[in-house]
Design an enzyme around this catalytic site. Sequence first.
Site, mmCIF file in Angstrom:
data_model
loop_
_atom_site.group_PDB
_atom_site.id
_atom_site.type_symbol
_atom_site.label_atom_id
_atom_site.label_comp_id
_atom_site.label_asym_id
_atom_site.label_seq_id
_atom_site.Cartn_x
_atom_site.Cartn_y
_atom_site.Cartn_z
ATOM 1 N N SER A 29 -7.954 4.862 -0.969
ATOM 2 C CA SER A 29 -7.715 6.310 -1.938
ATOM 3 C C SER A 29 -7.981 7.349 -1.532
ATOM 4 O O SER A 29 -9.256 7.604 -1.234
ATOM 5 C CB SER A 29 -8.334 6.062 -3.660
ATOM 6 O OG SER A 29 -7.052 4.235 -4.098
ATOM 7 N N HIS A 82 -2.243 -4.859 -2.680
ATOM 8 C CA HIS A 82 -3.443 -5.184 -4.166
ATOM 9 C C HIS A 82 -2.597 -6.760 -4.569
ATOM 10 O O HIS A 82 -2.007 -6.666 -4.603
ATOM 11 C CB HIS A 82 -3.998 -4.598 -4.996
ATOM 12 C CG HIS A 82 -4.250 -2.997 -4.352
ATOM 13 N ND1 HIS A 82 -3.606 -1.698 -4.066
ATOM 14 C CD2 HIS A 82 -5.947 -2.994 -4.121
ATOM 15 C CE1 HIS A 82 -4.271 -1.321 -3.440
ATOM 16 N NE2 HIS A 82 -5.182 -0.951 -3.476
ATOM 17 N N GLU A 85 -1.305 -5.995 -8.261
ATOM 18 C CA GLU A 85 0.659 -5.079 -7.852
ATOM 19 C C GLU A 85 1.563 -6.799 -7.579
ATOM 20 O O GLU A 85 2.667 -5.946 -7.838
ATOM 21 C CB GLU A 85 0.846 -4.839 -6.513
ATOM 22 C CG GLU A 85 0.089 -3.778 -6.138
ATOM 23 C CD GLU A 85 0.118 -3.109 -5.539
ATOM 24 O OE1 GLU A 85 0.863 -2.341 -5.135
ATOM 25 O OE2 GLU A 85 -0.941 -2.943 -4.290
ATOM 26 N N ALA A 112 -12.129 2.987 -2.155
ATOM 27 C CA ALA A 112 -13.088 3.947 -3.848
ATOM 28 C C ALA A 112 -13.350 2.605 -4.599
ATOM 29 O O ALA A 112 -12.271 1.169 -5.081
ATOM 30 C CB ALA A 112 -11.904 4.267 -4.572
ATOM 31 N N SER A 212 -10.106 -3.992 -4.012
ATOM 32 C CA SER A 212 -9.643 -4.830 -2.452
ATOM 33 C C SER A 212 -10.557 -5.208 -1.739
ATOM 34 O O SER A 212 -11.726 -5.591 -1.875
ATOM 35 C CB SER A 212 -8.641 -3.360 -2.301
ATOM 36 O OG SER A 212 -9.462 -2.772 -2.082
ATOM 37 N N HIS A 247 -8.430 6.981 -13.632
ATOM 38 C CA HIS A 247 -8.299 6.544 -12.861
ATOM 39 C C HIS A 247 -8.034 7.708 -12.059
ATOM 40 O O HIS A 247 -8.027 8.453 -10.874
ATOM 41 C CB HIS A 247 -6.564 5.712 -12.248
ATOM 42 C CG HIS A 247 -6.109 6.207 -11.409
ATOM 43 N ND1 HIS A 247 -6.512 5.516 -10.442
ATOM 44 C CD2 HIS A 247 -4.744 6.737 -10.174
ATOM 45 C CE1 HIS A 247 -5.764 5.678 -9.255
ATOM 46 N NE2 HIS A 247 -4.628 6.324 -9.063
HETATM 47 N N1 HPA Z 1 -13.825 -0.588 -10.834
HETATM 48 C C1 HPA Z 1 -12.536 -1.147 -10.164
HETATM 49 N N2 HPA Z 1 -11.815 -0.362 -8.529
HETATM 50 C C2 HPA Z 1 -12.937 0.623 -8.810
HETATM 51 C C3 HPA Z 1 -13.502 1.194 -9.560
HETATM 52 C C4 HPA Z 1 -13.995 1.050 -10.975
HETATM 53 O O1 HPA Z 1 -15.233 0.917 -11.309
HETATM 54 N N3 HPA Z 1 -13.623 2.514 -8.845
HETATM 55 C C5 HPA Z 1 -12.468 2.713 -8.154
HETATM 56 N N4 HPA Z 1 -12.060 1.500 -8.368
#
Ligand code: HPA
Length: 272
Positions: A29, A82, A85, A112, A212, A247
């Site tokens: 991301s 992922h 999905e 991320a 992921s 998000h």
């Molecule tokens: N949890 C899971 N996946 C993520 C998070 C989270 O807090 N932040 C970004 N991806």
Amino acid sequence: MVTYEQIVTAAEAIRQAVGEAEIGVVLGSGLGDYVEALEDAKYIDYKDIPGFPVSTAPGHEGRWWTGKLHGKRVCMMQGRFHAYEGWEMDRVVMPVRVMKLLGVKTLILTNAAGGVNETFKPGTLMILTDCINFSGKNPLTGPNMDQFGPRFPDMSHAYAPELIALCEEQAAKLGVDCVRKGVYMWFNGPCYETPAEIRLARVCGADAVGMSTVPETIVANHCGMKVLGVSCITNMAAGILDQKLDHSEVVEVANRVKSTFRSLLDATIAAM
Ligand code: HPA
């Protein structure tokens, strides 16, 4: 089920369109525009690669790029797959096996993630030292693909110690002070974890959680690639702060940190 022949066919389509590579990068991301760094860049859309999945996650574009970076041939995936999905696990990891057939020896996985370690902050970059598979899924389930590796692959060094050291060294040289090391724990998603799950993650030794990277890590180890993993901590995991997870916060922080993230990756690739 993804067959060996399907992986060969997909690799052949990519080879014809954009060529081979020695280093593969999966852009998580916010990192998608790192492809701008490639010289002589060419791309193929995932939809034009036979048997390839197509990204549905927001912010994941769905293009396979190849070009030169610091004199090395590098392929970059703008968009990953992922399990949440709905893809079967062997489809999620198909790109890593395709990379193997295209000559990739070193795989860089980015993502991320939510910070579990309370000394982290949104914007921390975490070099993965190890991972925990908490999904109940494993991409190597089913008949072993002997063409790629053994039935029972070793995972003692899921992330190559020399790549961890190299990446840390580059962070120090660049004077990037937001870089830490830690353990990434894979939750399936797509809902964020509960505060109780995050307390469990902490007891398990996790520093960050995400949806992921672990499947790709497993398959890359199976086929003998060296892996470097780096997470952008975009938020503190559930229950740490008195606020809901959203998000848009993940996207906002990933965008804020992306130039530092890019510099770190770039210096690390240059030093490889
Ligand atoms: N949890 C899971 N996946 C993520 C998070 C989270 O807090 N932040 C970004 N991806």
